[in-house]
Design a protein around this motif. Structure first.
Motif, PDB file in Angstrom:
ATOM      1  N   ARG A  88      -4.091  23.889  19.603  1.00 55.85           N
ATOM      2  CA  ARG A  88      -4.887  24.340  20.718  1.00 55.85           C
ATOM      3  C   ARG A  88      -6.257  23.516  20.835  1.00 55.85           C
ATOM      4  NH1 ARG A  88      -6.182  28.415  24.257  1.00 55.85           N
ATOM      5  NH2 ARG A  88      -8.341  29.180  24.299  1.00 55.85           N
ATOM      6  N   TYR A  89      -7.267  23.386  19.713  1.00 56.76           N
ATOM      7  CA  TYR A  89      -8.385  22.835  19.472  1.00 56.76           C
ATOM      8  C   TYR A  89      -8.423  21.335  19.567  1.00 56.76           C
ATOM      9  CZ  TYR A  89     -10.157  27.497  19.643  1.00 56.76           C
ATOM     10  OH  TYR A  89     -10.424  29.071  20.229  1.00 56.76           O
ATOM     11  N   ALA A  90      -7.233  20.728  18.988  1.00 54.82           N
ATOM     12  CA  ALA A  90      -6.956  19.339  19.014  1.00 54.82           C
ATOM     13  C   ALA A  90      -6.763  18.805  20.423  1.00 54.82           C
ATOM     14  CB  ALA A  90      -5.974  18.864  17.928  1.00 54.82           C
ATOM     15  N   GLU A  91      -5.973  19.501  21.066  1.00 50.35           N
ATOM     16  CA  GLU A  91      -5.653  18.967  22.412  1.00 50.35           C
ATOM     17  C   GLU A  91      -6.534  18.335  23.232  1.00 50.35           C
ATOM     18  OE1 GLU A  91      -2.508  20.618  25.850  1.00 50.35           O
ATOM     19  OE2 GLU A  91      -4.999  21.561  25.720  1.00 50.35           O
ATOM     20  N   PRO A  92      -7.816  18.752  23.289  1.00 52.91           N
ATOM     21  CA  PRO A  92      -8.985  18.035  24.149  1.00 52.91           C
ATOM     22  C   PRO A  92      -9.308  16.550  23.540  1.00 52.91           C
ATOM     23  CG  PRO A  92      -9.474  20.281  24.281  1.00 52.91           C
ATOM     24  CD  PRO A  92      -8.296  20.056  22.993  1.00 52.91           C
ATOM     25  N   ILE A  93      -9.063  16.386  22.394  1.00 57.93           N
ATOM     26  CA  ILE A  93      -9.316  15.073  21.719  1.00 57.93           C
ATOM     27  C   ILE A  93      -8.404  14.032  22.013  1.00 57.93           C
ATOM     28  CG2 ILE A  93      -9.859  13.991  19.350  1.00 57.93           C
ATOM     29  CD1 ILE A  93     -10.571  16.760  18.573  1.00 57.93           C
ATOM     30  N   VAL A  94      -8.872  13.274  22.957  1.00 55.51           N
ATOM     31  CA  VAL A  94      -7.821  12.257  23.677  1.00 55.51           C
ATOM     32  C   VAL A  94      -7.407  11.300  22.599  1.00 55.51           C
ATOM     33  CG1 VAL A  94      -7.443  10.541  25.650  1.00 55.51           C
ATOM     34  CG2 VAL A  94      -8.869  12.778  25.893  1.00 55.51           C
ATOM     35  N   GLU A  95      -6.084  11.109  22.305  1.00 57.42           N
ATOM     36  CA  GLU A  95      -5.597  10.011  21.499  1.00 57.42           C
ATOM     37  C   GLU A  95      -5.273   8.869  22.250  1.00 57.42           C
ATOM     38  OE1 GLU A  95      -3.279  11.632  17.754  1.00 57.42           O
ATOM     39  OE2 GLU A  95      -2.306  12.932  19.712  1.00 57.42           O
ATOM     40  N   PRO A  96      -5.502   7.800  21.524  1.00 55.39           N
ATOM     41  CA  PRO A  96      -5.098   6.250  22.210  1.00 55.39           C
ATOM     42  C   PRO A  96      -3.389   6.164  22.281  1.00 55.39           C
ATOM     43  CG  PRO A  96      -5.529   5.895  19.923  1.00 55.39           C
ATOM     44  CD  PRO A  96      -5.962   7.457  20.216  1.00 55.39           C
ATOM     45  N   LEU A  97      -2.943   5.571  23.286  1.00 56.10           N
ATOM     46  CA  LEU A  97      -1.407   5.362  23.454  1.00 56.10           C
ATOM     47  C   LEU A  97      -1.029   4.179  22.491  1.00 56.10           C
ATOM     48  CD1 LEU A  97      -1.596   5.125  27.271  1.00 56.10           C
ATOM     49  CD2 LEU A  97      -0.662   7.211  25.652  1.00 56.10           C
ATOM     50  N   GLU A  98      -2.082   3.136  22.270  1.00 54.24           N
ATOM     51  CA  GLU A  98      -1.696   1.861  21.446  1.00 54.24           C
ATOM     52  C   GLU A  98      -3.193   1.361  21.089  1.00 54.24           C
ATOM     53  OE1 GLU A  98       0.504  -0.747  19.739  1.00 54.24           O
ATOM     54  OE2 GLU A  98       1.372   0.861  21.080  1.00 54.24           O
ATOM     55  N   THR A  99      -3.092   0.824  19.771  1.00 52.17           N
ATOM     56  CA  THR A  99      -4.395   0.172  19.253  1.00 52.17           C
ATOM     57  C   THR A  99      -3.932  -1.319  18.597  1.00 52.17           C
ATOM     58  OG1 THR A  99      -4.032   1.118  16.948  1.00 52.17           O
ATOM     59  CG2 THR A  99      -5.347   2.382  18.627  1.00 52.17           C
ATOM     60  N   GLY A 100      -4.990  -1.867  18.418  1.00 51.37           N
ATOM     61  CA  GLY A 100      -4.787  -3.421  17.995  1.00 51.37           C
ATOM     62  C   GLY A 100      -5.962  -4.153  17.829  1.00 51.37           C
ATOM     63  N   GLU A 101      -6.126  -5.445  17.604  1.00 50.61           N
ATOM     64  CA  GLU A 101      -7.006  -6.288  17.301  1.00 50.61           C
ATOM     65  C   GLU A 101      -6.903  -7.362  18.212  1.00 50.61           C
ATOM     66  OE1 GLU A 101      -8.360  -8.663  13.681  1.00 50.61           O
ATOM     67  OE2 GLU A 101      -8.700  -6.743  13.292  1.00 50.61           O
ATOM     68  N   PHE A 102      -7.923  -7.767  18.758  1.00 45.88           N
ATOM     69  CA  PHE A 102      -7.891  -8.762  19.963  1.00 45.88           C
ATOM     70  C   PHE A 102      -9.240  -9.794  19.610  1.00 45.88           C
ATOM     71  CE2 PHE A 102     -10.567 -10.320  23.629  1.00 45.88           C
ATOM     72  CZ  PHE A 102      -9.901 -11.041  23.930  1.00 45.88           C
ATOM     73  N   GLU A 103      -8.965 -10.982  19.036  1.00 52.13           N
ATOM     74  CA  GLU A 103      -9.874 -12.197  18.756  1.00 52.13           C
ATOM     75  C   GLU A 103     -11.021 -11.570  17.759  1.00 52.13           C
ATOM     76  OE1 GLU A 103     -10.424 -15.119  19.799  1.00 52.13           O
ATOM     77  OE2 GLU A 103      -8.503 -15.128  20.543  1.00 52.13           O
ATOM     78  N   GLY A 104     -10.306 -10.865  16.931  1.00 52.59           N
ATOM     79  CA  GLY A 104     -11.216 -10.152  15.717  1.00 52.59           C
ATOM     80  C   GLY A 104     -11.985  -8.702  16.134  1.00 52.59           C
ATOM     81  N   ARG A 105     -11.587  -8.458  17.487  1.00 50.63           N
ATOM     82  CA  ARG A 105     -12.494  -7.167  17.870  1.00 50.63           C
ATOM     83  C   ARG A 105     -11.238  -6.073  18.104  1.00 50.63           C
ATOM     84  NH1 ARG A 105     -15.638  -8.857  22.993  1.00 50.63           N
ATOM     85  NH2 ARG A 105     -14.209 -10.248  22.969  1.00 50.63           N
ATOM     86  N   SER A 106     -11.507  -4.823  17.445  1.00 54.05           N
ATOM     87  CA  SER A 106     -10.666  -3.852  17.690  1.00 54.05           C
ATOM     88  C   SER A 106     -10.478  -3.340  19.106  1.00 54.05           C
ATOM     89  CB  SER A 106     -10.938  -2.591  16.740  1.00 54.05           C
ATOM     90  OG  SER A 106     -11.945  -1.932  17.179  1.00 54.05           O
ATOM     91  N   PHE A 107      -9.219  -3.013  19.544  1.00 51.03           N
ATOM     92  CA  PHE A 107      -9.113  -2.502  21.063  1.00 51.03           C
ATOM     93  C   PHE A 107      -8.085  -1.059  20.926  1.00 51.03           C
ATOM     94  CE2 PHE A 107      -5.497  -5.178  20.984  1.00 51.03           C
ATOM     95  CZ  PHE A 107      -4.559  -4.679  21.465  1.00 51.03           C
ATOM     96  N   ALA A 108      -8.312  -0.338  22.149  1.00 45.72           N
ATOM     97  CA  ALA A 108      -7.433   0.832  22.154  1.00 45.72           C
ATOM     98  C   ALA A 108      -6.974   1.098  23.647  1.00 45.72           C
ATOM     99  CB  ALA A 108      -8.090   2.022  21.453  1.00 45.72           C
TER     100      ALA A 108
END
Length: 306
Positions: A88-108
């Motif tokens: 119930r209380y975890a639901e509003p914490i939006v999770e990423p669909l995908e994560t990774g790294e681009f040119e040494g920088r993290s993205f989501a």
């Protein structure tokens, strides 16, 4: 939900893009302008909305050069907090669909949530309803994540309060309040607890969730979150940004104090704990902006500490 093929294609295009200063064509049709970070804010996160070939809208965040792990760190933090919570209380914490790294920088890559209505009346009514829902959620998170601060944590709190008190750039009001909080801690009149803390909870980070969600909102931008943060800071920051009526804020502060078996003076003490922790590690947060925010939040908290 985006299908795996679409996600893989979008991720591949992100990784192939030579730069994120001109993402058009590299990640699909851009639906909104890139939020360009000022050159002096090297840690700023690039943000853009894109459409996949299937027409699904997603939101992409990419860490800046000055803090290449920022997005990944936020994902780790929100994941840790979600694990402490019921569904119930975890639901509003939006999770990423995908994560990774681009040119040494993290993205989501994130699901695209709705914004508040643009019409004046509908926006007002939606905002008024969200205030109560978000504050209820904060109280629920407190119940599920609160733990007594151990001896090491109390030493950290004392050091952070002393830092605030000894900083002549802060106002006399804030410094005296930090002195009082430190004295209450040292004499045992206040036994602090830790709890989950977002750290940047304002209306701009609260989005509208879909019709199937149990709660009508989702919260984004967890880069500054702490799984062992402090009560009341998020409540005060959200109340300020949403122009919440004093009566509503007071009701929720009283509710959280009952959970903590605390007293009114604790409210300012906890807010100063959060501010002291932030000041100990500002990273690229402009110092002048931090001091203004610290003053505003302390003054606000003191209204409910009597």
């Amino acid at each position: 939900m985006i299908d795996p093929v679409s996600l893989a294609d979008l991720t591949c295009r992100l990784q192939r893009a030579p730069t994120f200063s001109d993402p058009v064509g590299a990640v699909g049709a851009v639906l909104s302008d890139v939020v360009a970070a000022p050159e002096e804010a090297a840690d700023a996160t690039s943000k853009l909305a894109v459409a996949t070939p299937e027409g699904t809208s997603v939101f992409v965040t990419v860490s800046g050069d000055g803090n290449p792990d920022l997005v990944a760190r936020g994902v780790r933090k929100l994941t840790k907090i979600r694990r402490k919570l019921s569904d119930r209380y975890a639901e509003p914490i939006v999770e990423p669909l995908e994560t990774g790294e681009f040119e040494g920088r993290s993205f989501a890559i994130w699901p695209m949530l709705g914004q508040l209505p643009q019409g004046r009346l509908s926006r007002y009514l939606t905002k008024r309803g969200l205030r109560v829902k978000v504050m209820d959620w904060l109280s629920g998170m407190l119940v599920e994540t609160k733990v007594p601060a151990g001896a090491q944590e109390q030493s950290r709190i004392a050091a952070n309060l002393a830092r605030l008190s000894g900083d002549a750039a802060h106002s006399d009001l804030l410094r005296r309040a930090a002195d009082v909080a430190g004295e209450r801690l040292a004499t045992g009149r206040w036994a602090p607890v830790n709890c989950a803390q977002h750290s940047d909870l304002w209306m701009g980070n609260v989005m509208m969730s879909g019709p199937s969600a149990a709660m009508p909102f989702g919260v984004i931008d967890w880069a500054g979150a702490r799984s062992a943060g402090y009560p009341f800071f998020d409540l005060c920051r959200f109340a300020i940004s949403s122009n919440a009526p004093s009566k509503l804020v007071d009701e929720h502060i009283a509710r959280q104090l009952r959970v903590l078996h605390g007293e009114r003076a604790d409210v300012t003490s906890y807010v100063l704990c959060a501010l002291g922790e932030m000041q100990s590690d500002l990273e690229h947060f402009p110092e002048e902006m931090f001091r203004a925010m610290a003053e505003e939040t302390t003054v606000f908290a003191r209204q409910f500490s009597q």
